[in-house]
Write a protein that holds these residues in place. Structure first.
Motif, mmCIF file in Angstrom:
data_model
loop_
_atom_site.group_PDB
_atom_site.id
_atom_site.type_symbol
_atom_site.label_atom_id
_atom_site.label_comp_id
_atom_site.label_asym_id
_atom_site.label_seq_id
_atom_site.Cartn_x
_atom_site.Cartn_y
_atom_site.Cartn_z
ATOM 1 N N GLN A 38 50.924 9.414 83.911
ATOM 2 C CA GLN A 38 52.062 9.400 83.907
ATOM 3 C C GLN A 38 52.087 7.807 83.034
ATOM 4 N N GLY A 39 53.586 7.164 82.675
ATOM 5 C CA GLY A 39 53.539 6.024 82.556
ATOM 6 C C GLY A 39 53.882 6.550 80.557
ATOM 7 N N PHE A 40 53.725 7.681 80.215
ATOM 8 C CA PHE A 40 53.247 7.721 77.757
ATOM 9 C C PHE A 40 53.916 8.875 77.876
ATOM 10 N N GLN A 41 54.683 9.520 76.937
ATOM 11 C CA GLN A 41 55.322 10.794 76.920
ATOM 12 C C GLN A 41 54.024 11.890 76.423
ATOM 13 N N THR A 42 54.327 13.434 76.805
ATOM 14 C CA THR A 42 53.153 13.897 76.263
ATOM 15 C C THR A 42 52.857 14.593 75.217
ATOM 16 N N ILE A 43 51.905 14.333 74.985
ATOM 17 C CA ILE A 43 51.575 15.207 73.579
ATOM 18 C C ILE A 43 51.176 16.749 73.479
ATOM 19 N N VAL A 44 51.949 17.860 72.601
ATOM 20 C CA VAL A 44 51.190 18.971 72.446
ATOM 21 C C VAL A 44 51.048 19.346 71.523
#
Length: 623
Positions: free
Chosen positions: A106-112
């Motif tokens: 939550q509150g961070f861009q998801t890294i894929v």
């Protein structure tokens, strides 16, 4: 304020605490998801480091992986605290296929990581071989037991979904409030204790039935030692060819100890075999400790004192674990529990044996406490501080309750008679061991160590060629190094609350974090209660508990530093009955709502750990 309103306020406070724990350990932490395929069972490990501290087992999450499961999820630290990741897809040799890796919070861009460009950011070590990256997967073969990729994520903050966060917290609050309110009646008279103990007994029995031979620490030497006594009453000579199969890697046989457990276990195994012939003799050996656990369960059903005394046993799945396989630690815990029960129950057999009139028939009451004390002396040496605590407990009970304790000359005489009789029994057992060894026991044992120990464990082996765990102090390891480089404190804590097999199967990092948090809150609450109720005896008993707990802790630390590095929680288990005795003393001032919520939470976490990690990860059938 009426009692109903007070209870609702207490449940409200506990529910808020549950929300705080959920936010700290779930919402405010990152989660890594992997889709991967392995050819054989192993462990996936994720380490993380920040700019100040490198990779460490204290900053690690692990999960069991196997060919039939492809999706895995682990909880890490807050992304603000993560500078780099080390991903160990497995801890054994074999092929691995990774489909994607997702890191989110939550509150961070998801890294894929899913494309060839993404996978190229994973930096392999030299045990990663045959590395192939295609459009939708990364493939490699692990050539050793420590293959890993290092990854430095680019972390960017974004807007937090506070609406979703609030909804999750409201759901946790409502669920906690309703669950505690619905089950609170079980806190009355501590009726939840036998309920949990019944579930624990079933879990331990399941572990006993399902796990394979030698899946547990040193079980093979315990089983062989008790098997000897199925057909014998006297101990063997230390150098007897009949017991050559009972020696451990260290060159010691449990039959050369003074521990009475193996004689008792062997005779019980013989009785069990007469009642039911198990297809595997290993099950008969394991049933002995299951019977001890059932005895504790029965005691808690019949006595509120036993229920309070057993509260500390509910918080640690490691204690339950030692009752699920053949070993002598369980017997020592059992005897300590029985002695503690005699000391804290005002009308116990022990107190009645001291106070009854001087009639010949009443001397039979002295046999039971004499037997318990004799069995204790013939149990494990590292439990001896418990009996010192018991003596101090009696002294403080008398000193602060002279009017009601009723001490007289008859009680003193009988007390010392019990000590004398138990000592006589112990001397008899020790004398028997020396007699069968022609009074040359120590020399024979030393010779057998040289004969049966593996080369790296022999005392005659030069220290630089001995096993890495031996004589760390002589090797120049400091106490600071023992705590830091060797992680003694962290390993001891973890193996006190959920490590299985040969210390190879650990629970999740989240499990240990929650146990620390809830246990610390409970300990702080109990300490505050003791301080607020200015009671001289409580302070004295608490000081005694802390003193002897520190002694037990120090002896375990000394053993790991000077003799053999074994950071194992089982060396601390005599603290649990001591803590139970203190709880019996102060239980009337402790609010049962808070105690119920704390102990039940830890018991539920323990069952999840015991079943999900202990049983599931050692699943081979013994029959």
């Amino acid at each position: 304020m009426d009692k109903t309103s007070l209870k609702h306020i207490q449940i409200f406070v506990i529910s808020l605490l549950c929300c705080a724990l959920f936010y700290h350990f779930i919402i405010d932490r990152s989660k890594i998801e992997l889709k991967m395929e392995v050819s054989s069972p192993s462990y996936l490990q994720i380490f993380w480091a920040d700019t100040k501290e490198g990779f460490s087992e204290n900053r690690m999450a692990t999960i069991f992986v196997h060919p039939k499961k492809h999706c895995y999820s682990l909880i890490l630290d807050n992304l603000d605290q993560i500078h780099s990741l080390r991903i160990d897809p497995r801890t054994s040799t074999g092929p691995v296929t990774i489909r994607y890796i997702k890191l989110k919070q939550q509150g961070f861009q998801t890294i894929v990581l899913r494309t060839p460009e993404d996978f190229s950011k994973l930096l392999p070590n030299n045990q990663i071989q045959d590395l192939k990256i295609s459009d939708d997967k990364l493939q490699f073969t692990a050539s050793g037991n420590d293959p890993f990729f290092e990854y430095h994520p680019q972390i960017y903050q974004c807007a937090t979904n506070w609406f979703g966060t609030v909804l999750q917290l409201l759901a946790v609050f409502a669920g906690s409030f309703l669950l505690i309110r619905a089950t609170l009646k079980a806190a009355e008279y501590y009726n939840f204790v036998p309920i949990f103990l019944a579930a624990i007994t079933i879990a331990a029995l399941t572990m006993s039935i399902l796990t394979t031979h030698n899946a547990h620490p040193d079980e093979y030497v315990h089983v062989s030692a008790s098997a000897y006594y199925q057909d014998h009453w006297l101990p063997p000579a230390a150098d007897s060819p009949e017991i050559k199969h009972t020696f451990s890697n260290y060159g010691f046989s449990r039959l050369n100890d003074y521990e009475i457990y193996y004689l008792i276990a062997g005779k019980i195994e013989r009785l069990i075999s007469l009642v039911y012939d198990f297809p595997n003799p290993l099950l008969s050996a394991r049933m002995v400790n299951i019977l001890l656990l059932i005895t504790i369960l029965i005691m808690t059903i019949n006595s509120i004192h036993a229920r309070i005394l057993a509260l500390p046993l509910l918080i640690s799945p490691q204690v339950w674990y030692i009752f699920s396989y053949s070993n002598s630690d369980s017997f020592a815990v059992f005897i300590c529990f029985l002695i503690a029960f005699e000391l804290i129950k005002p009308d116990s057999i022990f107190y009645r044996s001291l106070r009854r009139p001087m009639v010949a028939s009443n001397y039979f009451f002295m046999l039971y406490p004499t037997m318990l004390l004799s069995l204790f002396w013939l149990s494990k040496l590292n439990y001896y501080p418990f009996i010192a605590f018991g003596f101090c407990f009696l002294i403080f009970r008398y000193f602060y309750n002279k009017d009601t304790f009723g001490l007289n000359r008859q009680m003193v005489v009988r007390f010392f008679t019990i000590l004398l009789l138990s000592g006589t029994a112990v001397i008899g057992v020790i004398g028997t061991h020396h007699y069968v060894n022609s009074f040359n026991r120590s020399q024979k044992i030393a010779e057998m160590v040289e004969v049966h120990a593996r080369e790296r464990f022999k005392p005659s082996t030069p220290i630089e060629k001995q096993n890495f765990s031996l004589s760390l102090k002589k090797r120049g390891v400091s106490l600071k190094g023992l705590m830091g480089q060797y992680h003694w404190l962290e390993d001891t804590f973890q193996s006190s609350f959920g490590v299985y097999g040969y210390l190879s199967t650990k629970s999740s990092t989240l499990h240990y974090d929650l146990i620390k948090a809830i246990g610390s809150i409970l300990a702080l609450y109990i300490f505050i209660i003791i301080c607020l109720n200015w009671n001289g005896e409580w302070f004295a008993q608490t000081f005694s508990l802390l003193l002897f707990s520190s002694l037990i802790f120090g002896l375990s630390l000394y053993h790991s530093w000077v003799i053999d590095f074994q950071p194992q929680g089982r060396y601390l288990f005599s603290i649990f009955p001591m803590l139970g005795m203190l709880l019996v003393l102060i239980h009337e001032k402790i609010d049962r709502t808070y105690l119920f919520a704390g102990v039940c939470s830890m018991a539920v976490l323990g069952l999840i750990s015991f079943i999900g990690f202990g049983i599931m990860h050692t699943h081979k059938i013994v029959f």
